[in-house]
Design an enzyme around this catalytic site. Structure first.
Site, PDB file in Angstrom:
ATOM      1  N   ASN A  44      11.436  -0.406  -8.737  1.00  0.00           N
ATOM      2  CA  ASN A  44      10.881  -1.732  -8.986  1.00  0.00           C
ATOM      3  C   ASN A  44      10.068  -2.090  -7.755  1.00  0.00           C
ATOM      4  OD1 ASN A  44      10.144  -4.351  -9.282  1.00  0.00           O
ATOM      5  ND2 ASN A  44      12.197  -5.175  -9.494  1.00  0.00           N
ATOM      6  N   GLY A  46       0.839  -1.203   0.000  1.00  0.00           N
ATOM      7  CA  GLY A  46       0.000   0.000   0.000  1.00  0.00           C
ATOM      8  C   GLY A  46       0.871   1.248   0.000  1.00  0.00           C
ATOM      9  N   SER A  47       2.012   1.168   0.662  1.00  0.00           N
ATOM     10  CA  SER A  47       2.930   2.320   0.695  1.00  0.00           C
ATOM     11  C   SER A  47       3.455   2.608  -0.702  1.00  0.00           C
ATOM     12  CB  SER A  47       4.107   2.020   1.627  1.00  0.00           C
ATOM     13  OG  SER A  47       3.638   1.672   2.905  1.00  0.00           O
ATOM     14  N   ASP A  79      -7.541   1.037   4.115  1.00  0.00           N
ATOM     15  CA  ASP A  79      -8.298   0.466   5.238  1.00  0.00           C
ATOM     16  C   ASP A  79      -9.791   0.443   4.958  1.00  0.00           C
ATOM     17  OD1 ASP A  79      -5.871   0.447   6.495  1.00  0.00           O
ATOM     18  OD2 ASP A  79      -6.198   2.308   7.593  1.00  0.00           O
ATOM     19  N   HIS A 100      -5.295  -6.275   6.296  1.00  0.00           N
ATOM     20  CA  HIS A 100      -6.326  -5.528   5.561  1.00  0.00           C
ATOM     21  C   HIS A 100      -7.503  -6.403   5.107  1.00  0.00           C
ATOM     22  CE1 HIS A 100      -4.121  -1.703   5.528  1.00  0.00           C
ATOM     23  NE2 HIS A 100      -3.115  -2.521   5.752  1.00  0.00           N
TER      24      HIS A 100
END
Ligand code: PLP
Length: 435
Positions: free
Chosen positions: A284, A79-80, A186, A213
């Protein structure tokens, strides 16, 4: 032989002990809801010997995009990374001048919703949040939007609670020629605007598939767009910055999706392979095909998982109402529904106990708790080194740092486990002579 292996895997997973023993088993605040379907999907893909992204990832991207009210999505390794790639893409499309643009974002946040803003040379313009809904303070957002240097708004739907004004913010930022990035990490399946899936009213929407999640691929994330051109830019940033945007079966093609894979791409008169031409300073951040196979198995269960999150919230919230004189309970804004990530509780200022008292009591009794992520990021050492524009008071965000904690509503919890949780809460209040 593959079928036999998968049968054995399914049998092994089915035999795992799942019994809940009150006071002994840990009541997890969240966790993966997976069974033999996910294990056989992963192992089947491994046995097929295909590790890099392929047909299953393409299918996963298409299905997840729709679940975010979008048409195109790019699968990444977290997610980051999804937030980073989303913002790189927005920067390329929207930031044409050489200046420091500002992005409105709540101070109470997950770090990697805000970090790309700093990493990519923007200045965060922090706003506070309301307690209970954890939505941004609307007056502050509207005031911040008057700033000529503001080019974007980027925020998470906090713990699954939709930011109810998203459509309004999207329209306002479009009028300014800017962009909105919705971090839905979330909040998969939460709705706003009387029934639209979160993800719909933005230029880019992101998800995390870390094990905590709504659906998981172990690690992983997705960044979704309405425009194919934006998704192609994101794919390039994901894949080393290369110019070629082929994905899925096009990767195997000798001509490429553009039908001119071998051409004078560098303008030197030499024929070269588009797959080795670089348009961007890329990364990447690719995941693996076996993760996509797990994601496809998870998606089949998503409706049921979402319903269970909602039911668990209702069950827990009905109980917690009796302690409203001590706790600010989590709630949604009218016109929205939450697919809850967790259940945040903020201790009221006047409560005769501190967060540490109740959190320690719960943990001693094997009930996991967590802070509401960072609370106010500006309370943390990493963010204190910057001379940010702090024009708005951020008092509620700091209350979240010090007075908020969360417990679970994830689908692995059930009525039996909640009966135990309720008893522990009752014991906490009883030992203090409180009701
Ligand atoms: C709101 C939010 N954004 C971003 C992230 C980062 O996701 P990941 O852990 O997959 O990098 C998280 C992680 O929990 C999150 O809660």
């Amino acid at each position: 032989m593959k079928d036999k292996i998968l049968e054995l895997v399914a049998e092994f997973i089915d035999k795992q002990e799942k019994k809940f023993i009150p006071g002994e088993s840990i009541v997890q605040y969240t966790g993966p809801t997976i069974d033999k379907d996910e294990y056989t999907a992963i192992i089947g893909t491994v046995l097929d010997g295909w590790f890099g992204l392929g047909a299953q990832a393409t299918e996963f991207e298409a299905k997840v995009a729709l679940r975010l009210g979008k048409l195109h999505a790019v699968y990444v390794n977290s997610g980051s990374s999804a937030n980073l790639i989303a913002l790189e893409t927005m920067k390329e499309i929207y930031c044409k001048e050489k200046k420091t643009y500002k992005i409105i974002t709540p101070a109470a946040s997950f770090p990697t919703t805000v970090n790309p803003i700093i990493q990519l040379g923007f200045e965060p313009l922090f706003v506070d949040v309301e307690l209970g809904t954890y939505n941004m303070v609307d007056e502050q957002v509207l005031d911040a939007l008057k700033d000529d240097d503001v080019i974007g708004i980027m925020y998470a739907h906090p713990l699954g609670i939709p930011v109810a004004n998203t459509k309004k913010y999207y329209e306002l930022i479009k009028q300014k020629g800017g962009f909105l990035v919705e971090d839905c990490c979330d909040a998969l399946d939460s709705t706003y605007n009387n029934g639209d899936l979160v993800g719909k009213y933005s230029d880019a929407a992101t998800l995390s598939f870390y094990a905590a999640h709504h659906i998981t691929t172990g690690e992983g994330g997705m960044v979704a767009f309405s425009q194919r051109s934006a998704a192609n830019i994101a794919r390039s940033y994901r894949d080393w910055g290369r110019a070629c945007f082929c994905s899925g079966k096009d990767v195997l093609s000798s001509t490429g999706a553009c039908n001119k894979r071998f051409a004078d791409w560098l303008g030197t008169g030499v024929i070269t392979d588009h797959r080795y031409v670089y348009d961007r300073i890329g990364y990447n951040v690719k995941p693996l095909e076996l993760q996509a196979s797990m994601g496809l198995a998870q998606l089949k269960k998503l409706d049921a998982l979402t319903q269970k999150r909602k039911d668990n919230y209702t069950c827990l919230n009905n109980f917690m109402k009796r302690y409203e004189k001590y706790f600010i309970l989590p709630t949604t804004v009218e016109g929205t529904t939450a697919s809850w990530f967790s259940y945040p509780i903020t201790i009221k200022d006047e409560a005769p106990f501190k967060r540490a008292d109740i959190v320690e009591f719960l943990e001693e009794n094997k009930i996991q708790t967590r802070n509401f992520f960072a609370g106010n990021l500006l309370d943390h050492p990493a963010y204190k080194q910057f001379d940010f524009d702090l024009r708005y008071p951020l008092d509620n965000a700091s209350k979240i740092t010090n007075q908020t904690f969360m417990i679970g509503v994830w689908p692995g919890l059930n009525e039996e486990i909640y009966q135990y949780v309720f008893k522990v809460f009752e014991d906490f209040f009883a030992t203090r002579g409180l009701k």
